[in-house]
Design a protein around this motif. Structure first.
Motif, mmCIF file in Angstrom:
data_model
loop_
_atom_site.group_PDB
_atom_site.id
_atom_site.type_symbol
_atom_site.label_atom_id
_atom_site.label_comp_id
_atom_site.label_asym_id
_atom_site.label_seq_id
_atom_site.Cartn_x
_atom_site.Cartn_y
_atom_site.Cartn_z
ATOM 1 N N SER A 89 -10.738 -0.783 -1.439
ATOM 2 C CA SER A 89 -10.318 -1.474 -2.869
ATOM 3 C C SER A 89 -11.577 -1.950 -3.198
ATOM 4 O O SER A 89 -11.356 -2.059 -4.412
ATOM 5 C CB SER A 89 -9.553 -3.187 -1.923
ATOM 6 N N TRP B 95 0.573 -1.128 0.091
ATOM 7 C CA TRP B 95 -0.080 -0.136 0.337
ATOM 8 C C TRP B 95 0.701 1.371 -0.008
ATOM 9 O O TRP B 95 0.441 1.743 -0.560
ATOM 10 C CB TRP B 95 -1.047 -0.200 1.549
ATOM 11 N N ASN C 240 -6.099 -9.442 2.247
ATOM 12 C CA ASN C 240 -6.199 -8.687 3.229
ATOM 13 C C ASN C 240 -7.682 -9.506 4.019
ATOM 14 O O ASN C 240 -7.398 -9.196 5.677
ATOM 15 C CB ASN C 240 -7.682 -6.984 2.748
ATOM 16 N N ASP D 82 -3.758 5.873 0.278
ATOM 17 C CA ASP D 82 -2.885 4.475 0.545
ATOM 18 C C ASP D 82 -1.907 4.310 1.127
ATOM 19 O O ASP D 82 -1.365 3.552 1.749
ATOM 20 C CB ASP D 82 -2.349 4.323 -1.000
ATOM 21 N N GLY E 274 -1.345 1.729 4.222
ATOM 22 C CA GLY E 274 0.221 0.553 4.735
ATOM 23 C C GLY E 274 0.513 0.561 6.587
ATOM 24 O O GLY E 274 1.199 0.112 6.641
ATOM 25 N N ALA F 136 -7.922 -0.875 4.532
ATOM 26 C CA ALA F 136 -7.520 -1.305 2.605
ATOM 27 C C ALA F 136 -8.723 -1.849 2.469
ATOM 28 O O ALA F 136 -9.202 -2.104 1.295
ATOM 29 C CB ALA F 136 -6.239 -1.899 3.108
ATOM 30 N N THR G 1 2.333 1.584 -3.153
ATOM 31 C CA THR G 1 1.232 2.486 -4.488
ATOM 32 C C THR G 1 1.492 3.357 -4.622
ATOM 33 O O THR G 1 1.145 4.758 -5.688
ATOM 34 C CB THR G 1 0.336 1.373 -4.724
#
Length: 423
Positions: free
Chosen positions: A381, A317, A413, A357, A361, A377, A320
């Motif tokens: 998503s 995460w 996840n 993101d 993370g 997350a 990205t």
């Protein structure tokens, strides 16, 4: 009897609580972790932060206290083993709760080589300084059907494709948790001796890698080649464990564990037998009498993978987000233009998504916030799927499969959410 068990939801504490409850005793567990115990059977209290005044109302009506709490992480060791426990013992003295049983650590009274063993030793001194009918039990490495801490680490190592041999480790004498529990029960009986300290060591010495190999046989896996780790590699792993601790995770691999493994965990089991009549069983025979099942094999493999799952997922995460703000900026902007968003709205969308993101993370990597990070997350998503499908449906036909790859991310996840708990 009404018995207070500090650390009652831990590996040893929960086993003691189960045995005493079956025998008709009323157990009150003290722990800071969430538990299914309700009302009078659980006191949500952080031992590390307690004072004598915190304990006095809890000790009302208590006949005996068992302190099975322990820590191997930073300042917690001082607070749990000495100050918090010392407050408990002073409160027991004030409330006339005579019988106090402390689960310490083997060798802490002989060779305090680390902060862990030094604080355990000082915790023993705090107890013996009080006018109480104290009992100190110093178990070696405790093993059983359940697993936590060092015993869980042994299973995780047993699941690896090679058997790592750590350098500079001394022998251990693993002890069965059933024998430890039986000893606690013995010292709770009327007329049991007090003001006594005993080492609880199994009858057989073995090196650490042999204990791992024993568990691998119990888990019904074929023997694997032993890999002798160089000292620098082992030290790197221990130091990485210290870093993981700074992120709030509990790990049996750290520099404190390194010092304890160099000292070993051995002792003479004869005084234990002469005092209690309990002859400790050979740990291999104990495991042979309780065949492993698929649950144990799943746990061992997942325990070894857990650091990688959380580490890789959290970094995924973060990276990205960084890519979106850096080399991937143009690609992100072009996708939004294709979906009809331009100008400041597109810029804000890319920046907001990238920062989200990165925050997710970081939250996943930092244990106190990992639950929220994993939920965020999962939600984001699903949001990405909806937004991507709405604005750029052609992404579903992209040969690199950016929309299709979200689904395995979602599954990882869910796996991380399922194994997040430590105990």
């Amino acid at each position: 009897m009404r018995i207070l068990i500090v650390g009652g939801t831990g590996f040893i504490g929960s086993a003691i609580s189960a045995r005493l409850t079956v025998e008709g005793h009323e157990c009150v567990s003290v722990s800071r972790s969430s538990t299914g115990l309700k009302g009078d059977h659980h006191a949500p209290l952080d031992l590390a932060q307690t004072t004598q005044a915190d304990w006095r109302p809890i000790l009302k009506g208590i006949d005996a206290v068992i302190n099975a709490a322990g820590a191997m992480h930073g300042r917690e060791m001082q607070e749990v083993h000495i100050s918090g426990s010392g407050a408990l013992y002073a409160a027991c003295e004030a409330e006339r709760v005579r019988r106090v049983i402390l689960l310490s650590a083997i060798g802490a009274n002989r060779d305090a080589v680390s902060v862990f063993s030094r604080t355990k030793r000082d915790g023993e001194i705090a107890l013996t300084s009080c006018d109480l009918d104290w009992v100190i039990l110093r178990p070696s490495v405790v093993m059983g059907r359940a697993a936590y801490g060092g015993s869980a680490l042994l299973r995780g190592l047993a699941s690896l494709p090679v058997l790592p041999v750590m350098p500079d480790t001394a022998p251990i004498q693993p002890v069965d948790i059933g024998d430890v529990v039986e000893t606690v029960v013995f010292f709770l009986r009327p007329g049991a001796p007090s003001r006594i300290a005993l080492d609880l060591a199994g009858p057989r010495q073995m090196i650490f890698s042999d204990a791992v190999a024993l568990l691998r046989r119990w888990l019904r896996w074929q023997p694997v080649r032993r890999l002798n780790l160089p000292s620098w590699a082992a030290s790197t792993f221990y130091q990485m464990g210290d870093v993981v601790q700074l992120l709030g995770w509990r790990t049996p691999i750290n520099t404190t564990a390194q010092a304890e493994m160099r000292r070993g965990a051995t002792g003479d089991p004869d005084p234990w037998y002469r005092t209690t009549g309990i002859r400790p069983r050979d740990i291999e025979a104990v495991f042979a009498s309780e065949p492993s099942s698929v649950q144990e094999r799943w746990f061992a493999r997942l325990y070894a993978l857990k650091p990688l799952i959380f580490g890789i997922f959290g970094l995924f995460w973060i990276v990205t987000g960084i890519i979106s703000l850096g080399p991937g900026w143009g690609i992100g902007m072009s996708l939004l233009r294709e979906g009809g968003l331009e100008g400041n709205i597109a810029v804000l969308t890319v920046v907001a998504g990238a920062l989200a993101d990165i925050v997710i993370g970081l939250a996943i990597l930092f244990r106190p916030f990992s639950r929220y990070g994993l939920w965020a997350a999962l939600i984001i998503s699903l949001v990405y799927i909806v937004i991507g499908t709405t604005l750029v449906p052609s992404l579903w036909r992209d040969p690199l499969g950016p929309m299709l790859k979200i689904w395995p991310v979602l599954m990882l996840n869910l796996v991380a959410m399922a194994i997040r708990e430590d105990c």
